[in-house]
Design an enzyme around this catalytic site. Structure first.
Site, PDB file in Angstrom:
ATOM      1  N   LYS A  65     109.002 -74.190   1.772  1.00 35.65           N
ATOM      2  CA  LYS A  65     107.943 -75.674   2.390  1.00 35.65           C
ATOM      3  C   LYS A  65     107.883 -76.192   0.583  1.00 35.65           C
ATOM      4  O   LYS A  65     107.550 -77.292   1.082  1.00 35.65           O
ATOM      5  CB  LYS A  65     106.393 -75.077   1.771  1.00 35.65           C
ATOM      6  N   ASP A  76     109.242 -67.665   1.999  1.00 26.37           N
ATOM      7  CA  ASP A  76     108.950 -68.824   2.398  1.00 26.37           C
ATOM      8  C   ASP A  76     108.385 -69.807   2.039  1.00 26.37           C
ATOM      9  O   ASP A  76     108.322 -70.839   2.254  1.00 26.37           O
ATOM     10  CB  ASP A  76     107.930 -68.328   2.842  1.00 26.37           C
ATOM     11  N   VAL A 122     104.061 -76.193   6.315  1.00 27.87           N
ATOM     12  CA  VAL A 122     103.875 -76.681   5.281  1.00 27.87           C
ATOM     13  C   VAL A 122     102.236 -76.538   4.554  1.00 27.87           C
ATOM     14  O   VAL A 122     101.178 -77.609   4.903  1.00 27.87           O
ATOM     15  CB  VAL A 122     104.255 -77.504   4.461  1.00 27.87           C
ATOM     16  N   LYS A 173     108.297 -73.666   9.912  1.00 22.46           N
ATOM     17  CA  LYS A 173     109.107 -73.891   8.158  1.00 22.46           C
ATOM     18  C   LYS A 173     110.029 -73.640   7.579  1.00 22.46           C
ATOM     19  O   LYS A 173     111.570 -74.315   7.021  1.00 22.46           O
ATOM     20  CB  LYS A 173     108.083 -73.105   6.789  1.00 22.46           C
ATOM     21  N   ILE A 193      96.371 -77.772   5.481  1.00 26.71           N
ATOM     22  CA  ILE A 193      96.403 -79.203   4.347  1.00 26.71           C
ATOM     23  C   ILE A 193      96.492 -80.201   5.215  1.00 26.71           C
ATOM     24  O   ILE A 193      98.681 -79.858   5.798  1.00 26.71           O
ATOM     25  CB  ILE A 193      96.532 -77.878   3.147  1.00 26.71           C
ATOM     26  N   GLU A 211     102.577 -59.456   6.389  1.00 30.74           N
ATOM     27  CA  GLU A 211     103.525 -59.099   7.077  1.00 30.74           C
ATOM     28  C   GLU A 211     103.698 -57.732   7.386  1.00 30.74           C
ATOM     29  O   GLU A 211     104.205 -57.159   5.934  1.00 30.74           O
ATOM     30  CB  GLU A 211     104.146 -59.981   7.657  1.00 30.74           C
ATOM     31  N   ALA A 238      92.397 -89.583  19.662  1.00 29.52           N
ATOM     32  CA  ALA A 238      93.358 -89.573  20.005  1.00 29.52           C
ATOM     33  C   ALA A 238      93.643 -91.130  20.973  1.00 29.52           C
ATOM     34  O   ALA A 238      94.507 -91.246  20.770  1.00 29.52           O
ATOM     35  CB  ALA A 238      94.189 -88.964  20.942  1.00 29.52           C
TER      36      ALA A 238
HETATM   37  N1  LIG Z   1     100.505 -67.550  11.608  1.00 32.58           N
HETATM   38  C1  LIG Z   1     100.646 -68.747  10.220  1.00 32.58           C
HETATM   39  O1  LIG Z   1      99.249 -68.297  10.204  1.00 32.58           O
HETATM   40  C2  LIG Z   1     100.880 -69.623  10.645  1.00 32.58           C
HETATM   41  C3  LIG Z   1     101.008 -70.473   9.501  1.00 32.58           C
HETATM   42  C4  LIG Z   1     101.751 -71.416   9.530  1.00 32.58           C
HETATM   43  C5  LIG Z   1     103.403 -71.992  10.449  1.00 32.58           C
HETATM   44  N2  LIG Z   1     103.349 -70.399  11.328  1.00 32.58           N
HETATM   45  C6  LIG Z   1     104.253 -70.661  11.756  1.00 32.58           C
HETATM   46  O2  LIG Z   1     104.431 -70.886  13.514  1.00 32.58           O
HETATM   47  C7  LIG Z   1     104.945 -70.363  14.031  1.00 32.58           C
HETATM   48  C8  LIG Z   1     104.766 -68.644  14.739  1.00 32.58           C
HETATM   49  O3  LIG Z   1     103.961 -68.192  14.175  1.00 32.58           O
HETATM   50  P1  LIG Z   1     103.007 -67.624  14.913  1.00 32.58           P
HETATM   51  O4  LIG Z   1     101.925 -66.330  13.898  1.00 32.58           O
HETATM   52  O5  LIG Z   1     101.742 -67.635  15.638  1.00 32.58           O
HETATM   53  O6  LIG Z   1     104.618 -65.816  15.724  1.00 32.58           O
HETATM   54  P2  LIG Z   1     103.796 -64.803  16.331  1.00 32.58           P
HETATM   55  O7  LIG Z   1     101.883 -64.113  16.608  1.00 32.58           O
HETATM   56  O8  LIG Z   1     104.566 -63.860  16.018  1.00 32.58           O
HETATM   57  O9  LIG Z   1     103.593 -65.940  17.657  1.00 32.58           O
HETATM   58  C9  LIG Z   1     105.718 -66.197  18.419  1.00 32.58           C
HETATM   59  C10 LIG Z   1     105.520 -66.418  19.441  1.00 32.58           C
HETATM   60  O10 LIG Z   1     106.523 -66.733  20.402  1.00 32.58           O
HETATM   61  C11 LIG Z   1     106.854 -65.860  21.328  1.00 32.58           C
HETATM   62  N3  LIG Z   1     108.418 -65.968  21.286  1.00 32.58           N
HETATM   63  C12 LIG Z   1     109.216 -65.076  19.967  1.00 32.58           C
HETATM   64  N4  LIG Z   1     110.217 -65.421  21.173  1.00 32.58           N
HETATM   65  C13 LIG Z   1     110.718 -65.586  21.970  1.00 32.58           C
HETATM   66  C14 LIG Z   1     111.306 -65.795  22.646  1.00 32.58           C
HETATM   67  N5  LIG Z   1     112.691 -65.957  22.516  1.00 32.58           N
HETATM   68  N6  LIG Z   1     111.087 -66.969  23.447  1.00 32.58           N
HETATM   69  C15 LIG Z   1     110.382 -67.097  24.057  1.00 32.58           C
HETATM   70  N7  LIG Z   1     109.516 -66.917  23.822  1.00 32.58           N
HETATM   71  C16 LIG Z   1     108.722 -66.170  22.376  1.00 32.58           C
HETATM   72  C17 LIG Z   1     105.783 -64.628  21.867  1.00 32.58           C
HETATM   73  O11 LIG Z   1     105.999 -63.977  22.638  1.00 32.58           O
HETATM   74  P3  LIG Z   1     105.141 -62.902  22.983  1.00 32.58           P
HETATM   75  O12 LIG Z   1     103.729 -63.393  22.640  1.00 32.58           O
HETATM   76  O13 LIG Z   1     105.262 -62.545  24.589  1.00 32.58           O
HETATM   77  O14 LIG Z   1     105.241 -61.616  22.073  1.00 32.58           O
HETATM   78  C18 LIG Z   1     104.754 -65.299  20.723  1.00 32.58           C
HETATM   79  O15 LIG Z   1     103.990 -65.681  21.891  1.00 32.58           O
HETATM   80  C19 LIG Z   1     106.235 -69.052  13.322  1.00 32.58           C
HETATM   81  O16 LIG Z   1     107.137 -70.339  12.982  1.00 32.58           O
HETATM   82  C20 LIG Z   1     105.339 -69.433  11.940  1.00 32.58           C
HETATM   83  O17 LIG Z   1     106.239 -69.747  10.389  1.00 32.58           O
HETATM   84  C21 LIG Z   1     102.582 -69.645  11.061  1.00 32.58           C
END
Ligand SMILES: NC(=O)c1ccc[n+]([C@@H]2O[C@H](COP(=O)([O-])OP(=O)(O)OC[C@H]3O[C@@H](n4cnc5c(N)ncnc54)[C@H](OP(=O)(O)O)[C@@H]3O)[C@@H](O)[C@H]2O)c1
Length: 435
Positions: free
Chosen positions: A209, A205, A136, A109, A140, A194, A36
């Site tokens: 995307k 979903d 998305v 997304k 990838i 989920e 970077a």
């Molecule tokens: N998981 C995947 O493989 C994946 C792939 C592509 C995209 N994404 C996207 O990435 C994003 C995160 O996904 P994730 O799987 O990491 O979700 P996750 O494991 O449910 O984590 C969500 C995080 O957000 C925090 N949070 C929720 N509500 C909050 C609030 N009101 N104030 C402050 N913090 C808050 C939670 O806090 P706590 O931990 O304290 O509960 C947690 O740390 C989403 O938009 C998802 O669509 C995920």
């Protein structure tokens, strides 16, 4: 800011992806700084629970109970939103960060599909970076591939397998012959689905995307409400077996194209389809994602890899940060927001193709004649018709049909003629053949 100064970031959300980003930066920080041109340094973090053990060391970073405060901090150049949800606190934070002139990186997304145009305008006005590669197809680098690698092309069509959960379920049904509900339960047990899988299996979903890919690929305004989305819940083991006998596999295909040379109209659909065995998307198995892009000069590009998971998703998030650290100025949708065209929606009724139709009918004489008469009256000719087995006395049987090429409007008309027919035990399932 001098180029060797660190790019200072704040992480909102420390779940699967957020903790993955912390781990990745700790493991590969030196390499990333070299690539970077400067280090990427976490200044502050926020999540709901401060006490939760996330398996990463957060002690070097400032903690904010209210994640909105991250956008106000003077020691933050880029806010990384990894909370999720189309609206609510994620959107409020995104608006605040861009409004304050800070960069925004997100994996969200749903938020981008619903509010991407507004956020792109905000970023443009503020001269701030907005990036969402991880939104998305997880790890990838397909948005970068489209917006940069394929920038010289008119993109004709985009096809993708964009939901790992649905693809896992369909390929597992294919391998085991089990029904949808049993495989969904297994996927939940193994952490591929989920607890509330509705967005994944209903195609929402993938629709999020697809709308993002289409905007970047075609240079059109985001039109998520224009995506026709149908999920995999109605697909039965018998459909998969019948598709196999015909030389096809069933996949949840996200397809977008610009229809017509003059005043092109945008067609966007997510639906289970029959994909011929030799097609690249047929080889995509399990939770993998893939995107095929047709450009006028480059031909077909195929991107494949992990569409979710902490490592792959963190990889895409950090790639966006590296881009920003290098001073990359690609607009989020490949064009300045004011230049994105507002395309009208294409009429799906005009599309021509072959359809697979499965009827669940009462096991009574004359039923097949009713089905074929409806097809005849709608002007649809039938390529093959198969009645699957014979269940117990008085039970239901499955009748599957493949039509010759016909406008979708004609197939829909045939099904309308059959609506309410007492011999139909449930609405027919229609899947288009990808040829
Ligand atoms: N998981 C995947 O493989 C994946 C792939 C592509 C995209 N994404 C996207 O990435 C994003 C995160 O996904 P994730 O799987 O990491 O979700 P996750 O494991 O449910 O984590 C969500 C995080 O957000 C925090 N949070 C929720 N509500 C909050 C609030 N009101 N104030 C402050 N913090 C808050 C939670 O806090 P706590 O931990 O304290 O509960 C947690 O740390 C989403 O938009 C998802 O669509 C995920």
């Amino acid at each position: 800011m001098a180029k060797s100064e660190p790019l200072r970031i704040a992480l909102a959300g420390l779940g699967t992806v957020g903790a993955g980003v912390v781990r990745l930066l700790a493991a590969n920080g030196g390499l990333i700084a070299a690539r970077a041109g400067r280090p990427i340094a976490i200044s502050a973090v926020s999540a709901r629970s401060r006490r939760r053990d996330r398996g990463v060391d957060l002690t070097p970073f400032a903690w904010e109970d209210d994640m909105a405060a991250l956008a106000r901090r003077g020691d933050v150049d880029v806010v990384v939103e990894l909370v999720g949800g189309a609206d609510g606190p994620a959107l409020a934070l995104a608006r605040r960060a861009l409004g304050a002139g800070k960069g925004l990186v997100t994996a969200n997304k749903a938020m981008i599909a619903h509010h991407g145009m507004e956020l792109a305008r905000l970023a443009d006005e503020a001269g701030a970076a907005l990036r969402f590669e991880a939104a998305v197809a997880g790890g990838i680098p397909v948005l970068k591939g489209l917006a940069e690698g394929a920038a010289a092309n008119r993109v004709r069509a985009i096809d993708g397998i964009l939901n790992g959960t649905s693809n896992f379920i369909l390929t597992r049904m294919e391998q085991t012959g089990a029904e949808f509900a049993a495989v969904l339960a297994e996927a939940q047990g193994r952490g591929y689905a989920e607890a509330d899988p509705a967005f994944d299996i209903e195609g929402v979903d993938a629709a999020h995307k697809l709308a993002i890919l289409a905007a970047i690929g075609f240079g059109t305004c985001l039109d998520f409400p224009g995506v026709e989305a149908r999920g995999i819940g109605a697909v039965r083991a018998a459909d998969i077996a019948r598709a196999a006998a015909l030389g096809y596999v069933v996949r949840l295909v996200a397809h977008a194209e610009l229809v017509g040379p003059e005043e092109p109209r945008l067609f966007q659909r997510v639906a289970p389809c029959l994909v011929p065995r030799g097609h690249p998307l047929a080889a995509v198995k399990g939770a993998t994602n893939a995107v095929a892009i047709e450009g006028d000069f480059v031909g077909r590009l195929l991107f494949e890899g992990a569409g979710a998971g902490d490592g792959p998703t963190a990889s895409a998030v950090v790639a966006d940060l590296v881009d920003i650290a290098r001073g990359g100025r690609t607009p989020p949708f490949g064009l300045p927001p004011a230049l994105l065209r507002r395309a009208a929606r294409a009429d799906p009724g005009e599309r021509r193709g072959r359809s697979y139709i499965r009827f669940t009918v009462a096991d009574r004489p004359g039923v097949l004649a009713q089905l074929t008469a409806a097809m005849r009256d709608a002007g649809v000719s039938i390529e093959s018709l198969v009645q699957e087995g014979r269940p117990e006395e008085g039970g239901e049987v499955l009748v599957t049909m493949v039509t010759h090429e016909a406008p979708e409007r004609a197939v829909s008309h045939a099904l309308t003629l059959l609506e309410g027919a007492p011999d139909l035990a449930e609405p027919p399932l229609v899947m288009r053949l990808v040829d």
